[in-house]
Structure formats: structure tokens, C-alpha cells
Design a protein around this motif. Structure first.
Motif, short mmCIF file in Angstrom:
data_model
loop_
_atom_site.label_atom_id
_atom_site.label_comp_id
_atom_site.label_asym_id
_atom_site.label_seq_id
_atom_site.Cartn_x
_atom_site.Cartn_y
_atom_site.Cartn_z
N LEU A 293 2.12 1.57 -3.57
CA LEU A 293 1.27 2.29 -4.66
C LEU A 293 0.83 3.79 -4.20
N GLN A 294 0.65 4.14 -2.97
CA GLN A 294 0.46 5.39 -2.50
C GLN A 294 1.56 6.28 -2.86
N MET B 219 0.99 -1.17 -0.03
CA MET B 219 -0.01 -0.13 0.04
C MET B 219 0.72 1.23 -0.01
N GLN C 213 1.28 7.45 -8.09
CA GLN C 213 -0.04 7.32 -8.53
C GLN C 213 0.12 6.57 -10.07
N ARG D 242 -6.57 -5.97 -6.45
CA ARG D 242 -5.67 -6.11 -5.35
C ARG D 242 -6.23 -7.48 -4.69
N PRO E 131 -5.25 -1.85 -10.32
CA PRO E 131 -6.67 -1.68 -9.64
C PRO E 131 -6.72 -3.04 -8.84
N ASP F 260 -0.40 3.21 -8.48
CA ASP F 260 -1.75 2.76 -8.15
C ASP F 260 -2.99 2.86 -9.35
N SER F 261 -2.79 3.44 -10.03
CA SER F 261 -4.05 3.41 -11.32
C SER F 261 -3.83 2.40 -12.24
#
Length: 161
Positions: free
Chosen positions: A61-62, A58, A65, A74, A72, A68-69
Motif C-alpha cells: 500500500l505504501q 503495508m 498511493q 483495514r 481505506p 492506499d487511497s
């Protein structure tokens, strides 16, 4: 040439959280950039799986970006329960044609119930591998050695616990 088939390339990045940048100069920035570039460039025939512990993943991914995108979906795999870890130990020994004695099984069960084990079977694998090394030394010192002695791990072999 194969007609009507799809050939996918799969890349798995284990411990992907090691890509969390720790300084502006480290390789993580370049590695993430290349990962993002390839994920777009080969989108139709490339599957990328990032794997690692949930909290660290996490954080990764944070921090980016773009990651993260692009990831999608998880999937969180829950930690093994103590009885499942004991089964893992039994299977690991069986694969090598070993077995656990009743006292070894009880010692392992007590150890697994006494403290939380981090999310995977590495702890159990390390215990079993250490026990196999100790087993060899223990058996070597015996005067009379039976087939059962050669193939059974006992509580004495699990001195690390």
C-alpha cells in the motif's frame, strides 16, 4: 430480472503483497494498473479484497498511493493462539474421521507452545497431512489392525515435530 436487489461481484486477491513491484519490467505494475482501473470502472458493483500478511500488505500500500487511497478499510486478524491451533488440528482430523491420541495431542500442544507459529493454520495443516501419510505406513506394517488403529493419529505419526 430481480427488482430491488443488488448484485455484487467480489474479487479476492490472496497474497496480494506479491504485487509489490520488484523491477520496472515485472507484471506487478500492469496488474496494479488493471486493478485500479477496474475498481473505478465497476465501483458500484464490485468489491475487491486484498489479503496478506500485515507487514507485506503495508509495504504494498505504501508503494502505490492509488492502492492506499482506494483501500481505506483495514482489518487485521490476529494470529491463532496455540490452543486454537490445536483445535484446528483436531477439527482437521475429525473432518476426515480421524482422531488424535492423547500422546499426539500433547506432542502437538508442546510443539505449538515451544515456538511462534506464523499467523495461520498452514503449519498445523502440514503437520496433520504429514502425520496422515505416516499413519498409513505405520498401520500397514501392523499384523493386527483395529478400527481404532485405522482412525487414530498417534505421536509416532507426528515424527516431523
Amino acid at each position: 430480472m430481480v427488482s430491488g436487489s443488488v448484485l455484487l461481484t467480489t474479487s479476492v486477491v490472496l497474497q496480494a503483497y506479491s504485487l509489490i513491484p520488484t523491477s520496472p519490467e515485472d507484471f506487478a505494475h500492469d496488474a496494479i494498473g488493471e486493478l485500479l482501473s477496474k475498481s473505478e470502472e465497476c465501483r458500484a458493483d464490485l468489491v475487491i479484497i486484498l489479503a496478506g500478511y500485515e507487514d507485506e500488505m503495508m509495504e504494498l500500500l505504501q508503494k502505490n498511493q492509488g492502492l492506499d487511497s482506494r483501500f481505506p478499510i483495514r482489518i487485521n486478524f490476529p494470529d491463532y493462539k496455540p490452543d486454537e491451533l490445536l483445535e484446528v488440528a483436531e477439527r482437521m482430523t475429525a473432518v476426515r474421521q480421524f482422531s488424535l491420541s492423547a500422546d499426539a495431542r500433547e506432542l502437538l500442544r508442546a510443539d505449538l507452545l515451544s515456538k511462534p507459529v506464523e499467523g495461520n493454520a498452514r503449519h498445523v495443516r502440514n503437520l496433520v497431512e504429514d502425520a496422515k501419510r505416516k499413519h498409513g505406513t505405520r498401520v500397514e506394517c501392523q499384523d493386527l489392525i483395529t478400527r481404532e488403529d485405522l482412525t487414530t493419529l498417534t505421536a509416532a505419526d507426528f515424527s516431523r515435530i
